[in-house]
Each structure stands twice: as structure tokens, then as C-alpha cells.
Design a protein around this motif. Sequence first.
Motif, PDB file in Angstrom:
ATOM      1  N   LEU A   1      -5.355 -11.090   7.313  1.00 61.81           N
ATOM      2  CA  LEU A   1      -4.260 -10.556   6.515  1.00 61.81           C
ATOM      3  C   LEU A   1      -4.664 -10.301   5.067  1.00 61.81           C
ATOM      4  O   LEU A   1      -4.009  -9.514   4.372  1.00 61.81           O
ATOM      5  CB  LEU A   1      -3.066 -11.529   6.555  1.00 61.81           C
TER       6      LEU A   1
ATOM      7  N   LYS B   1      -5.394  -6.759   4.712  1.00 64.06           N
ATOM      8  CA  LYS B   1      -4.302  -5.875   5.129  1.00 64.06           C
ATOM      9  C   LYS B   1      -3.135  -5.885   4.144  1.00 64.06           C
ATOM     10  O   LYS B   1      -2.559  -4.838   3.841  1.00 64.06           O
ATOM     11  CB  LYS B   1      -3.813  -6.270   6.519  1.00 64.06           C
ATOM     12  N   ILE B   2      -2.770  -7.071   3.664  1.00 62.74           N
ATOM     13  CA  ILE B   2      -1.587  -7.155   2.786  1.00 62.74           C
ATOM     14  C   ILE B   2      -1.879  -7.869   1.467  1.00 62.74           C
ATOM     15  O   ILE B   2      -0.986  -8.040   0.639  1.00 62.74           O
ATOM     16  CB  ILE B   2      -0.426  -7.882   3.496  1.00 62.74           C
TER      17      ILE B   2
END
Length: 329
Positions: free
Chosen positions: A91, A94-95
Motif C-alpha cells: 500500500l 499505491k496510496i
Amino acid sequence: MADTATNPVSLKAAGNFLARQGILVAFVIFMVGFALANDRFLDMDNVLGVVRSSTILGVMALGVTFVVISGNLDLSVGSMMSFSAIVVLDLHDKIGPELAIPAMFIMTMSLGALIGFLVGYLKLNSLIVTLGMLSAIHGLTLTYSGGKNIDIADKEGTWFSIFGQGTALGIPVPILIFLGLAALLSILLTKMPFGRKVYAVGGNGTAATFSGIRRARTVFACYLVSSFCVATAGLIQASRSMGSQNTVGQGMELEVLAAIILGGASLMGGSGTVFKTVIGVLILGFIQNGLLLIGLEFYVQYIVTWIIIILAVWLDIAAKRGRLWSPIA
């Protein structure tokens, strides 16, 4: 005559002391022995290095201490740590780390909540549940990652490394996290009503229930504490290497239990402290380091660790019956 009459009392007192504080005595003996065998053992860089390498195991052991004191087990922490490390690394790209970290904590603690529900509210056997979850979470980790290892793409352009590689006031951040978490959880266990409930449930669950303590809720909360600590350990692991294998936590559940047992917690529940768990973690870390420094192969540590665990279990049983030797023997 007076000396003869008091000798049995003195011997019994000495036996009781060893039964209660034997692990601390053993820790001092090991430290002195390794220090005499190798001058580098007590070098500050070596000491900090050992403590730093023990932080991931230590943070996990802090949480599982609550579970063990409540009279249960958690064999899923190794797989859960692998899951948390893989998730936060995936993650991250990704974020971003600002959202990846809380998302990972929520996902990991959701697994802890599931275990707590099964053991606490459905009253299933904790050994069976967590042994099954060990395999289930490992499968979940492989499914999530597609069987691949995860690495952060831009390792130089992120502040994420601070949790595993940073320093503050000359002390590695992982050590500060470990000691800070140990202090907070020690206060929770010894000074707060929740801690007294944990001891009561582990000591005599039926009596605790009749005393008005919600046993299921207490057990559920213990698994939440454990999963929070596992998520923290996964964060440190991911931050330290900036990448992770799917099996990074495999087998650590046994080391965690070894450290807790060495710290004097009883697998029957109702006894143990955060402070002594920290001592148990350090004993494992310094024994492994000391054996390597005196020239023994790394695999010898497994035999020595086994001997120490047997000794710790013996002392735990001796403390309960008030003597080192069985009256039958």
C-alpha cells in the motif's frame, strides 16, 4: 542446635527465591559468563545491536503476554506479522505511507478481532483456532501478494524508513518503540482495571465470571492488543528492510512463546509481567549473540534455547508447588 534447626528453613527460602526469580539470576549469569568469554560482548555497539535485532520479536511478545496471562495461546502471530509487513509495503506505493500505515493496522487488528471472537465469545480452543489461523493467514498473505515478494519502488524518497532505520538521541528508533510500548502496556497491565481483569480471567475464569468480569470481552481485548503489537512489529520489519518476503515471520510464534515462558509467564494463565517478558526477549537475543561471539555455530543456539526453556518451565512449576523437586521424587 539453632543453626541446625534453621538450615531447612534457609534451604527452602533459597529454593523459593530461585523458583520466583530464577530467570533474573540466569540472565545475570549468562551476561557475566559471556562478558568474561569475549571482551566485545558488553561493547555499547554490540549491546545496542542485540537489542535492536530483538525489537521485532520483543514487540510481538509484549502483546502475546496479555493473551498468555488470560489463559490462552496465539500461534498466528508469525503469519500475521508477515501479512502486516506485505500489506504496508504494497500500500505504500499505491496510496502513500500516510494512509498505508493506518490501513495496515486496521486490517491486521481485524484478524486479531476475528481470533478474539472465536476464542472469547464462541469459546473455541485457542490452540486449535490460532494454529488454524496460522495457515489461513499465510494463505491470505500469499493470495494478497500473488506469491511475490514486495519491495518499495522509491526507497530514497520516502520517510517510511524512520521506523526501522532511524535514530533519536543516538538510540535506534526500533528500540525506542519497543521500550515505549513496553512501558505503556506495563501500566495497562499493572495499574489499570483491565489488567486486573486479565489476571483474574487467566487465574480462574469461572470465579472471574461470577465476580462480574466479562470474560469473553476481556479475552477479545487481549487478542486486539496482541494484533496491535504484531502490526507494530510488521511496520518495523517493513521499514527496516524496505521490502519483505511472504514468509518473513514464519516460525517466530515459537520464539515469541519461548521469550514469554522465559519471562516467567505460565501457560496455564494468571501469571506473568511485561517487564519479565522484556527480560525473556533479551535473554534469547544475548544468548544467540554470545554464542556467536565465542565461536559456536549459529545452530547451537537452538539446543541452548531448548535447555533454557525446559529450565524456565521447571522453575514455573516449582514456584507453584513451593519446592524445586517433586515430593513424589
